[in-house]
Design a protein around this motif. Structure first.
Motif, mmCIF file in Angstrom:
data_model
loop_
_atom_site.group_PDB
_atom_site.id
_atom_site.type_symbol
_atom_site.label_atom_id
_atom_site.label_comp_id
_atom_site.label_asym_id
_atom_site.label_seq_id
_atom_site.Cartn_x
_atom_site.Cartn_y
_atom_site.Cartn_z
ATOM 1 N N LEU A 28 0.876 -1.175 0.000
ATOM 2 C CA LEU A 28 0.000 0.000 0.000
ATOM 3 C C LEU A 28 0.911 1.221 0.000
ATOM 4 O O LEU A 28 1.720 1.412 0.918
ATOM 5 C CB LEU A 28 -0.875 0.008 1.253
ATOM 6 N N VAL A 30 1.253 5.268 0.078
ATOM 7 C CA VAL A 30 0.575 6.547 0.359
ATOM 8 C C VAL A 30 1.401 7.627 -0.336
ATOM 9 O O VAL A 30 2.599 7.787 -0.067
ATOM 10 C CB VAL A 30 0.491 6.811 1.879
ATOM 11 N N ARG A 74 -1.350 -0.934 -4.389
ATOM 12 C CA ARG A 74 -2.545 -0.134 -4.122
ATOM 13 C C ARG A 74 -2.087 1.273 -3.743
ATOM 14 O O ARG A 74 -1.202 1.431 -2.903
ATOM 15 C CB ARG A 74 -3.371 -0.757 -2.997
ATOM 16 N N GLU A 76 -2.863 5.036 -2.348
ATOM 17 C CA GLU A 76 -3.752 5.936 -1.606
ATOM 18 C C GLU A 76 -3.266 7.358 -1.833
ATOM 19 O O GLU A 76 -2.120 7.697 -1.496
ATOM 20 C CB GLU A 76 -3.689 5.628 -0.101
ATOM 21 N N ASP A 78 -3.210 10.250 -0.414
ATOM 22 C CA ASP A 78 -3.424 10.833 0.908
ATOM 23 C C ASP A 78 -2.063 11.214 1.486
ATOM 24 O O ASP A 78 -1.023 10.931 0.885
ATOM 25 C CB ASP A 78 -4.141 9.797 1.807
ATOM 26 N N THR A 95 -3.252 8.467 8.285
ATOM 27 C CA THR A 95 -3.390 9.457 7.214
ATOM 28 C C THR A 95 -4.591 10.337 7.560
ATOM 29 O O THR A 95 -5.251 10.119 8.589
ATOM 30 C CB THR A 95 -3.642 8.779 5.856
ATOM 31 N N THR A 98 -7.524 7.551 7.299
ATOM 32 C CA THR A 98 -7.514 6.183 7.834
ATOM 33 C C THR A 98 -6.347 5.975 8.796
ATOM 34 O O THR A 98 -5.346 6.685 8.712
ATOM 35 C CB THR A 98 -7.335 5.165 6.664
#
Ligand code: NAP
Length: 317
Positions: A28, A30, A74, A76, A78, A95, A98
């Motif tokens: 993931l 960011v 993935r 994000e 953010d 973040t 989340t």
């Protein structure tokens, strides 16, 4: 619970994502508020192997992102607002939207432009003071500019600005450039470039828009005002590490301290790119660091998995 989270979307973060995704870790990433990091604000990238004609920084970001997503990263869009790396794994990453838990973290938050720290600078950002020629150069068509700095960035972005400006004055605090010979030669050939040597900016003057700068000759001490329409600052960088203060070891300027396998002072937390590298600072070296950090994270996660799994009866003594 995430396996690995990658903080940052520059060449280091995106390369880490490509490698982690190809290792089936479903990372993931960011992005942070500066999509693509510093490369996305660079006009031309001419020294990244595999692109003989060069490409723009934003193009490089788009391509790396596409490649990372293709293998299952993935993304994000953010910004990380807080982390708890002291009691992990699992580590906590917060973040705006989340709060995550993750077994490993790769920090690729990069660096930001260093400011001059002179009166008028902060008030006039976006009103004639800029740190990004790619973003703001267009607004200075037919204007006269100052670029501060004597490194590759000052020359490369100064040359880019000659596409718009009538004249680009490069103000450098010494009488020798730090920039490499190719850019020096290009700048010397460009009639719109003028060097102002041994000089520093002591103030940026303007009310609502830049009107002038105060310059000081460091050899004679002579200080004077010079009318100007815009000031672009390229005097180096500072690492984006404020979120990790008190949790990870860093040097006096805030660069993360890593070992030669990019492990930070906390096991399971890795760093890649300009957040720890104050020496090379290239897209290609950051990408290389991203690759190394992802490979180390993969090894760390495999060892963690081994520790958590009960030993099967058949092989236990
Ligand atoms: P840099 O190489 O650190 O150069 C910063 C420049 O700003 C230096 O000339 C320095 O002067 C000056 N400076 C620093 N603090 C100052 C202050 N407070 N007031 C006035 N001047 C100040 O930074 P960079 O140009 O951003 O380059 C960073 C890295 O990226 C380098 O490794 C560079 O090679 C690389 N890069 C490469 C390319 C390319 O290959 N085309 C393009 C851009 C960047 P002194 O020289 O006196 O220290």
């Amino acid at each position: 619970m995430e396996e690995v989270m990658i903080l940052g979307s520059g060449p280091a973060g995106l390369t880490a994502a490509i490698y982690a995704a190809r290792a089936n870790l479903s990372p993931l990433l960011v992005t942070g508020s500066e999509l693509g990091g510093q490369i996305a604000t660079t006009t031309d990238v001419e020294n990244f192997p595999g692109f003989p004609e060069g490409l723009t920084g934003p193009q490089m970001y788009e391509l790396m992102l596409k490649q990372a997503e293709r293998f299952g990263t993935r993304v994000e869009y953010d910004e990380v607002t807080g982390v708890d790396l002291t009691q992990g794994p699992p580590f906590r990453v917060k973040t705006h939207s989340t709060e995550y838990q993750t077994k490993a973290v790769i920090i690729a938050t990069g660096a930001r432009p260093r400011k001059l720290g002179v009166p008028g600078e902060n008030q006039l950002i976006g009103r004639g003071v800029s740190y990004c020629a790619t973003c703001d150069g267009f607004f200075f068509r037919g204007k006269e500019l100052i670029v501060v700095g004597g490194g590759d960035s000052a020359l490369q972005e100064g040359l880019f600005l000659t596409k718009f400006a009538t004249k680009v004055n490069i103000v450098h605090r010494r009488d020798q450039l730090r920039a490499g010979p190719t850019l020096q030669a290009r700048a010397a050939r460009n009639e719109k470039i003028n060097f102002i040597w041994n000089t520093v900016v002591t103030e940026i003057v303007g009310n609502g828009a830049v009107r002038a700068v105060r310059l000081k000759d460091v050899k004679t001490g002579h200080e004077y005002e010079r009318p100007i329409d815009g000031v672009f600052v390229y005097i180096g960088h500072l690492p984006n590490t404020h979120l990790f203060q008190g949790q990870l070891d860093m040097d006096e300027e805030g660069y993360l301290i890593v070992d030669n396998r990019l492990h930070t002072s906390v096991p399971g937390v890795f760093a890649a790119g300009e957040v720890h590298d104050r020496i090379f600072r290239q897209a290609i070296t950051s990408a290389g660091f991203g690759c190394m950090a992802a490979m180390e994270a993969e090894k760390y996660l495999a060892a963690l998995e081994d520790r958590l799994q009960p030993v099967p009866a058949a092989v236990s003594r």
